[in-house]
Design a protein around this motif. Structure first.
Motif, PDB file in Angstrom:
ATOM      1  N   LEU A 163      61.152 -13.235  50.553  1.00 30.23           N
ATOM      2  CA  LEU A 163      59.828 -13.143  49.945  1.00 30.23           C
ATOM      3  C   LEU A 163      58.724 -13.592  50.894  1.00 30.23           C
ATOM      4  CD1 LEU A 163      60.511 -14.552  46.347  1.00 30.23           C
ATOM      5  CD2 LEU A 163      60.675 -12.182  47.158  1.00 30.23           C
ATOM      6  N   PHE A 164      57.669 -12.804  50.942  1.00 32.16           N
ATOM      7  CA  PHE A 164      56.441 -13.127  51.660  1.00 32.16           C
ATOM      8  C   PHE A 164      55.298 -13.082  50.646  1.00 32.16           C
ATOM      9  CE2 PHE A 164      59.414 -11.146  54.512  1.00 32.16           C
ATOM     10  CZ  PHE A 164      59.291 -11.828  55.715  1.00 32.16           C
ATOM     11  N   ALA A 165      54.206 -13.753  50.947  1.00 32.32           N
ATOM     12  CA  ALA A 165      53.076 -13.741  50.014  1.00 32.32           C
ATOM     13  C   ALA A 165      51.756 -13.732  50.753  1.00 32.32           C
ATOM     14  CB  ALA A 165      53.132 -14.946  49.086  1.00 32.32           C
ATOM     15  N   ARG A 166      50.806 -12.991  50.205  1.00 32.14           N
ATOM     16  CA  ARG A 166      49.428 -13.037  50.691  1.00 32.14           C
ATOM     17  C   ARG A 166      48.610 -13.772  49.648  1.00 32.14           C
ATOM     18  NH1 ARG A 166      48.112  -7.711  52.199  1.00 32.14           N
ATOM     19  NH2 ARG A 166      46.999  -7.236  50.277  1.00 32.14           N
ATOM     20  N   ILE A 167      47.893 -14.800  50.074  1.00 33.48           N
ATOM     21  CA  ILE A 167      47.137 -15.642  49.164  1.00 33.48           C
ATOM     22  C   ILE A 167      45.709 -15.801  49.657  1.00 33.48           C
ATOM     23  CG2 ILE A 167      49.167 -16.924  48.360  1.00 33.48           C
ATOM     24  CD1 ILE A 167      48.424 -19.130  50.357  1.00 33.48           C
ATOM     25  N   LEU A 168      44.865 -16.339  48.798  1.00 33.24           N
ATOM     26  CA  LEU A 168      43.499 -16.640  49.209  1.00 33.24           C
ATOM     27  C   LEU A 168      43.492 -17.853  50.136  1.00 33.24           C
ATOM     28  CD1 LEU A 168      41.554 -16.183  45.848  1.00 33.24           C
ATOM     29  CD2 LEU A 168      41.513 -14.673  47.839  1.00 33.24           C
ATOM     30  N   ARG A 186      56.022 -17.297  56.156  1.00 30.77           N
ATOM     31  CA  ARG A 186      56.059 -16.181  55.208  1.00 30.77           C
ATOM     32  C   ARG A 186      54.808 -16.141  54.340  1.00 30.77           C
ATOM     33  NH1 ARG A 186      62.404 -16.144  53.174  1.00 30.77           N
ATOM     34  NH2 ARG A 186      63.310 -15.887  55.264  1.00 30.77           N
ATOM     35  N   LEU A 187      53.732 -16.722  54.851  1.00 34.60           N
ATOM     36  CA  LEU A 187      52.460 -16.746  54.138  1.00 34.60           C
ATOM     37  C   LEU A 187      51.342 -16.260  55.042  1.00 34.60           C
ATOM     38  CD1 LEU A 187      52.656 -20.255  52.409  1.00 34.60           C
ATOM     39  CD2 LEU A 187      52.822 -18.026  51.262  1.00 34.60           C
ATOM     40  N   ILE A 188      50.389 -15.547  54.437  1.00 38.43           N
ATOM     41  CA  ILE A 188      49.146 -15.237  55.132  1.00 38.43           C
ATOM     42  C   ILE A 188      48.009 -15.486  54.151  1.00 38.43           C
ATOM     43  CG2 ILE A 188      49.248 -12.760  54.553  1.00 38.43           C
ATOM     44  CD1 ILE A 188      47.808 -12.283  57.268  1.00 38.43           C
ATOM     45  N   ALA A 189      47.021 -16.242  54.611  1.00 39.59           N
ATOM     46  CA  ALA A 189      45.866 -16.581  53.770  1.00 39.59           C
ATOM     47  C   ALA A 189      44.663 -15.789  54.255  1.00 39.59           C
ATOM     48  CB  ALA A 189      45.583 -18.077  53.821  1.00 39.59           C
ATOM     49  N   ILE A 190      44.182 -14.898  53.430  1.00 39.24           N
ATOM     50  CA  ILE A 190      43.063 -14.035  53.813  1.00 39.24           C
ATOM     51  C   ILE A 190      42.341 -13.580  52.555  1.00 39.24           C
ATOM     52  CG2 ILE A 190      44.474 -11.918  53.791  1.00 39.24           C
ATOM     53  CD1 ILE A 190      42.846 -10.963  56.212  1.00 39.24           C
ATOM     54  N   ARG A 191      41.060 -13.401  52.666  1.00 31.97           N
ATOM     55  CA  ARG A 191      40.269 -12.954  51.503  1.00 31.97           C
ATOM     56  C   ARG A 191      40.089 -11.447  51.549  1.00 31.97           C
ATOM     57  NH1 ARG A 191      37.496 -15.082  47.605  1.00 31.97           N
ATOM     58  NH2 ARG A 191      37.912 -17.182  48.400  1.00 31.97           N
TER      59      ARG A 191
END
Length: 271
Positions: A163-168, A186-191
Protein backbone atom coordinates in the motif's frame (compact mmCIF):
# COMPACT_ATOMS: atom_id res chain seq x y z
CA UNK A 1 -13.49 30.64 16.36
CA UNK A 2 -16.65 32.38 15.14
CA UNK A 3 -16.85 36.12 14.77
CA UNK A 4 -18.34 37.48 18.04
CA UNK A 5 -20.04 40.32 16.19
CA UNK A 6 -23.46 39.68 14.78
CA UNK A 7 -23.89 40.68 11.14
CA UNK A 8 -25.96 43.82 10.60
CA UNK A 9 -27.93 42.20 7.81
CA UNK A 10 -29.33 38.70 7.35
CA UNK A 11 -26.61 36.50 5.90
CA UNK A 12 -26.11 33.54 3.69
CA UNK A 13 -24.37 30.54 5.21
CA UNK A 14 -21.95 29.07 2.68
CA UNK A 15 -20.61 25.68 3.76
CA UNK A 16 -17.11 25.69 2.35
CA UNK A 17 -13.82 23.86 2.23
CA UNK A 18 -13.78 23.12 -1.51
CA UNK A 19 -12.47 24.94 -4.56
CA UNK A 20 -16.06 25.30 -5.76
CA UNK A 21 -17.08 27.04 -2.53
CA UNK A 22 -14.21 29.51 -2.96
CA UNK A 23 -15.46 30.29 -6.45
CA UNK A 24 -18.96 30.78 -5.07
CA UNK A 25 -17.65 33.04 -2.30
CA UNK A 26 -15.98 35.33 -4.81
CA UNK A 27 -19.20 35.55 -6.83
CA UNK A 28 -21.20 36.28 -3.68
CA UNK A 29 -18.77 39.04 -2.69
CA UNK A 30 -19.01 40.59 -6.15
CA UNK A 31 -22.80 40.61 -5.76
CA UNK A 32 -22.42 42.49 -2.44
CA UNK A 33 -24.27 39.82 -0.47
CA UNK A 34 -23.43 39.32 3.23
CA UNK A 35 -22.11 35.82 3.82
CA UNK A 36 -20.53 33.64 6.49
CA UNK A 37 -18.37 30.76 5.27
CA UNK A 38 -17.67 27.77 7.50
CA UNK A 39 -14.49 25.72 7.11
CA UNK A 40 -12.98 23.09 9.38
CA UNK A 41 -9.31 24.14 9.29
CA UNK A 42 -7.25 27.32 9.40
CA UNK A 43 -5.52 26.15 6.23
CA UNK A 44 -8.84 26.26 4.36
CA UNK A 45 -9.33 29.90 5.35
CA UNK A 46 -6.76 30.94 2.74
CA UNK A 47 -9.11 29.82 -0.06
CA UNK A 48 -11.33 32.85 0.51
CA UNK A 49 -10.78 36.58 -0.06
CA UNK A 50 -10.38 38.84 2.96
CA UNK A 51 -13.02 41.45 2.19
CA UNK A 52 -15.84 43.25 4.02
CA UNK A 53 -19.08 41.32 4.03
CA UNK A 54 -17.43 37.89 4.00
CA UNK A 55 -16.85 36.30 7.41
CA UNK A 56 -14.94 33.06 7.89
CA UNK A 57 -15.91 30.71 10.73
CA UNK A 58 -13.27 28.05 11.43
CA UNK A 59 -14.23 24.92 13.33
CA UNK A 60 -16.55 21.94 13.37
CA UNK A 61 -20.20 22.68 14.03
CA UNK A 62 -22.28 20.23 16.04
CA UNK A 63 -26.04 19.81 16.24
CA UNK A 64 -25.93 21.34 19.74
CA UNK A 65 -24.20 24.48 18.43
CA UNK A 66 -26.43 24.94 15.44
CA UNK A 67 -29.20 27.13 16.88
CA UNK A 68 -26.79 29.61 18.45
CA UNK A 69 -24.63 29.70 15.29
CA UNK A 70 -27.63 30.46 13.07
CA UNK A 71 -28.82 33.19 15.45
CA UNK A 72 -25.39 34.78 15.96
CA UNK A 73 -24.66 34.88 12.23
CA UNK A 74 -28.24 35.87 11.35
CA UNK A 75 -28.41 33.08 8.79
CA UNK A 76 -31.41 33.31 6.50
CA UNK A 77 -30.43 30.70 3.87
CA UNK A 78 -27.95 27.85 3.42
CA UNK A 79 -25.77 27.17 0.38
CA UNK A 80 -24.08 23.82 0.92
CA UNK A 81 -20.87 23.53 -1.11
CA UNK A 82 -19.13 21.02 1.15
CA UNK A 83 -17.12 18.11 -0.22
CA UNK A 84 -19.21 15.39 -1.96
CA UNK A 85 -18.03 12.90 0.67
CA UNK A 86 -18.74 15.11 3.70
CA UNK A 87 -22.10 13.41 4.19
CA UNK A 88 -22.39 14.23 7.89
CA UNK A 89 -21.92 17.95 7.19
CA UNK A 90 -24.66 18.01 4.55
CA UNK A 91 -27.04 15.98 6.71
CA UNK A 92 -26.53 18.41 9.61
CA UNK A 93 -27.22 21.38 7.32
CA UNK A 94 -30.35 19.80 5.86
CA UNK A 95 -31.66 19.09 9.37
CA UNK A 96 -30.96 22.69 10.38
CA UNK A 97 -32.76 24.02 7.32
CA UNK A 98 -35.78 21.86 8.10
CA UNK A 99 -35.87 22.72 11.80
CA UNK A 100 -35.40 26.46 11.33
CA UNK A 101 -37.38 26.78 8.09
CA UNK A 102 -34.45 28.07 6.05
CA UNK A 103 -34.06 27.84 2.26
CA UNK A 104 -31.39 25.27 1.36
CA UNK A 105 -29.51 24.59 -1.86
CA UNK A 106 -26.85 21.97 -2.45
CA UNK A 107 -24.13 23.05 -4.87
CA UNK A 108 -22.13 20.01 -5.95
CA UNK A 109 -19.41 19.48 -8.51
CA UNK A 110 -20.57 17.39 -11.44
CA UNK A 111 -20.01 13.68 -11.21
CA UNK A 112 -18.35 11.76 -14.03
CA UNK A 113 -21.06 10.97 -16.55
CA UNK A 114 -19.13 10.00 -19.62
CA UNK A 115 -18.86 6.46 -20.92
CA UNK A 116 -16.05 4.41 -19.37
CA UNK A 117 -13.01 4.32 -21.71
CA UNK A 118 -12.89 0.98 -23.47
CA UNK A 119 -9.20 0.44 -22.72
CA UNK A 120 -9.37 1.04 -18.98
CA UNK A 121 -10.40 -1.21 -16.13
CA UNK A 122 -12.67 0.71 -13.76
CA UNK A 123 -14.43 -0.94 -10.84
CA UNK A 124 -16.98 0.75 -8.59
CA UNK A 125 -17.86 0.14 -4.94
CA UNK A 126 -20.64 1.81 -2.98
CA UNK A 127 -18.52 2.15 0.18
CA UNK A 128 -14.98 1.66 1.44
CA UNK A 129 -16.25 -1.20 3.60
CA UNK A 130 -17.57 -2.99 0.52
CA UNK A 131 -14.18 -2.59 -1.17
CA UNK A 132 -12.31 -3.94 1.84
CA UNK A 133 -14.64 -6.93 2.05
CA UNK A 134 -13.62 -7.92 -1.49
CA UNK A 135 -10.36 -9.39 -2.80
CA UNK A 136 -9.66 -6.57 -5.27
CA UNK A 137 -6.54 -5.40 -3.43
CA UNK A 138 -5.06 -8.83 -2.80
CA UNK A 139 -1.41 -8.95 -3.91
CA UNK A 140 -1.62 -5.57 -5.68
CA UNK A 141 0.60 -2.50 -5.48
CA UNK A 142 -2.09 -0.04 -4.45
CA UNK A 143 -2.06 3.76 -4.43
CA UNK A 144 -4.72 5.21 -2.11
CA UNK A 145 -5.95 8.73 -2.90
CA UNK A 146 -8.83 8.66 -0.41
CA UNK A 147 -7.68 11.25 2.11
CA UNK A 148 -5.94 10.56 5.41
CA UNK A 149 -9.13 9.95 7.40
CA UNK A 150 -9.73 6.68 5.54
CA UNK A 151 -6.22 5.23 5.85
CA UNK A 152 -6.83 3.51 9.18
CA UNK A 153 -9.47 1.32 7.52
CA UNK A 154 -6.80 -0.08 5.20
CA UNK A 155 -4.37 -1.04 7.96
CA UNK A 156 -5.47 -4.73 7.99
CA UNK A 157 -4.44 -4.90 4.31
CA UNK A 158 -0.84 -3.83 4.93
CA UNK A 159 0.31 -7.46 4.79
CA UNK A 160 -1.96 -8.65 1.97
CA UNK A 161 -1.06 -5.83 -0.44
CA UNK A 162 1.69 -3.25 -0.94
CA UNK A 163 0.00 0.00 0.00
CA UNK A 164 1.04 3.54 -0.90
CA UNK A 165 -0.85 6.73 -0.07
CA UNK A 166 -1.04 10.30 -1.29
CA UNK A 167 -2.00 12.72 1.46
CA UNK A 168 -2.23 16.44 2.05
CA UNK A 169 0.96 18.14 3.29
CA UNK A 170 -0.09 18.51 6.93
CA UNK A 171 1.15 17.13 10.24
CA UNK A 172 -2.29 15.67 10.97
CA UNK A 173 -2.37 13.73 7.70
CA UNK A 174 1.17 12.45 8.17
CA UNK A 175 0.50 11.29 11.72
CA UNK A 176 -2.66 9.46 10.60
CA UNK A 177 -0.80 7.73 7.76
CA UNK A 178 2.06 6.57 10.00
CA UNK A 179 -0.43 5.32 12.60
CA UNK A 180 -2.14 3.29 9.85
CA UNK A 181 1.09 1.45 9.12
CA UNK A 182 2.43 3.42 6.15
CA UNK A 183 6.19 3.85 6.08
CA UNK A 184 7.67 7.17 4.87
CA UNK A 185 8.87 5.62 1.62
CA UNK A 186 5.27 4.78 0.72
CA UNK A 187 3.87 8.26 1.29
CA UNK A 188 3.76 11.43 -0.76
CA UNK A 189 2.39 14.67 0.66
CA UNK A 190 1.15 17.07 -1.99
CA UNK A 191 -1.80 19.38 -2.47
CA UNK A 192 -4.06 18.86 -5.52
CA UNK A 193 -4.62 19.43 -8.34
CA UNK A 194 -2.23 16.84 -9.78
CA UNK A 195 -1.52 17.11 -13.50
CA UNK A 196 -1.45 14.00 -15.67
CA UNK A 197 2.32 14.13 -16.16
CA UNK A 198 3.01 14.09 -12.42
CA UNK A 199 0.34 11.44 -11.83
CA UNK A 200 1.91 9.24 -14.49
CA UNK A 201 5.43 9.64 -13.11
CA UNK A 202 4.31 8.81 -9.58
CA UNK A 203 2.45 5.67 -10.60
CA UNK A 204 5.38 4.49 -12.68
CA UNK A 205 7.93 5.26 -9.94
CA UNK A 206 6.02 3.06 -7.49
CA UNK A 207 4.99 0.43 -10.09
CA UNK A 208 1.36 0.90 -9.14
CA UNK A 209 -1.08 -1.74 -10.38
CA UNK A 210 -4.28 -0.48 -8.68
CA UNK A 211 -5.42 3.02 -7.70
CA UNK A 212 -8.22 3.59 -5.20
CA UNK A 213 -9.98 6.94 -5.35
CA UNK A 214 -13.31 8.61 -4.68
CA UNK A 215 -15.91 9.64 -7.24
CA UNK A 216 -14.78 13.23 -6.94
CA UNK A 217 -15.71 14.41 -10.42
CA UNK A 218 -13.57 16.39 -12.83
CA UNK A 219 -12.86 19.10 -10.23
CA UNK A 220 -11.53 16.48 -7.83
CA UNK A 221 -9.08 15.00 -10.32
CA UNK A 222 -11.13 11.99 -11.37
CA UNK A 223 -10.73 12.73 -15.08
CA UNK A 224 -6.93 12.80 -14.79
CA UNK A 225 -6.88 9.49 -12.91
CA UNK A 226 -9.09 7.89 -15.54
CA UNK A 227 -6.84 9.19 -18.29
CA UNK A 228 -3.63 7.94 -16.67
CA UNK A 229 -5.15 4.59 -15.68
CA UNK A 230 -6.21 3.99 -19.28
CA UNK A 231 -2.78 4.97 -20.63
CA UNK A 232 -0.83 2.79 -18.20
CA UNK A 233 -3.24 -0.14 -17.97
CA UNK A 234 -3.72 0.42 -14.24
CA UNK A 235 -6.88 -0.82 -12.54
CA UNK A 236 -8.92 2.10 -11.17
CA UNK A 237 -11.16 1.43 -8.17
CA UNK A 238 -13.73 4.17 -7.49
CA UNK A 239 -15.74 4.52 -4.29
CA UNK A 240 -19.06 6.13 -5.20
CA UNK A 241 -20.46 9.21 -3.53
CA UNK A 242 -22.72 8.78 -0.49
CA UNK A 243 -26.42 8.69 -1.35
CA UNK A 244 -27.94 11.81 0.25
CA UNK A 245 -31.46 13.06 -0.34
CA UNK A 246 -30.75 16.74 -0.99
CA UNK A 247 -33.94 18.86 -0.96
CA UNK A 248 -32.62 21.00 -3.83
CA UNK A 249 -29.41 20.64 -5.81
CA UNK A 250 -27.48 22.25 -8.67
CA UNK A 251 -24.05 22.13 -10.27
CA UNK A 252 -24.54 25.48 -12.02
CA UNK A 253 -22.82 28.47 -10.43
CA UNK A 254 -25.25 30.99 -11.89
CA UNK A 255 -28.21 29.04 -10.50
CA UNK A 256 -26.57 29.04 -7.06
CA UNK A 257 -25.89 32.78 -7.23
CA UNK A 258 -29.48 33.48 -8.29
CA UNK A 259 -30.65 31.47 -5.27
CA UNK A 260 -28.49 33.62 -2.99
CA UNK A 261 -29.82 36.88 -4.41
CA UNK A 262 -33.44 35.76 -4.27
CA UNK A 263 -33.44 34.42 -0.72
CA UNK A 264 -31.59 37.41 0.71
CA UNK A 265 -33.80 39.86 -1.17
CA UNK A 266 -36.89 38.06 0.11
CA UNK A 267 -35.56 38.12 3.65
CA UNK A 268 -34.76 41.85 3.40
CA UNK A 269 -38.31 42.63 2.27
CA UNK A 270 -39.74 40.77 5.23
CA UNK A 271 -37.74 42.78 7.78
Amino acid sequence: MPDPLMAARPSLWLIGGTQESAQLARAIVQAHLPCVVTVTTEQARSLYPSVPGLRIWVGTLTAEQMASFLKLQRVSAILDASHPFAAAVSELAIAAATTHHLPYLRYERQSWNEQEPADSEVQHFETVDALLASHVLQGERVLLTMGYRRLQQFQPWQQAATLFARILPSATALEAALAAGFTPDRLIAIRPPIVAELETALWQQWHISTVVTKASGVAGGEAVKRQVAAALGVKLVIVDRPAIAYPHQTSNLQTALTFCKQVLALDARSQ
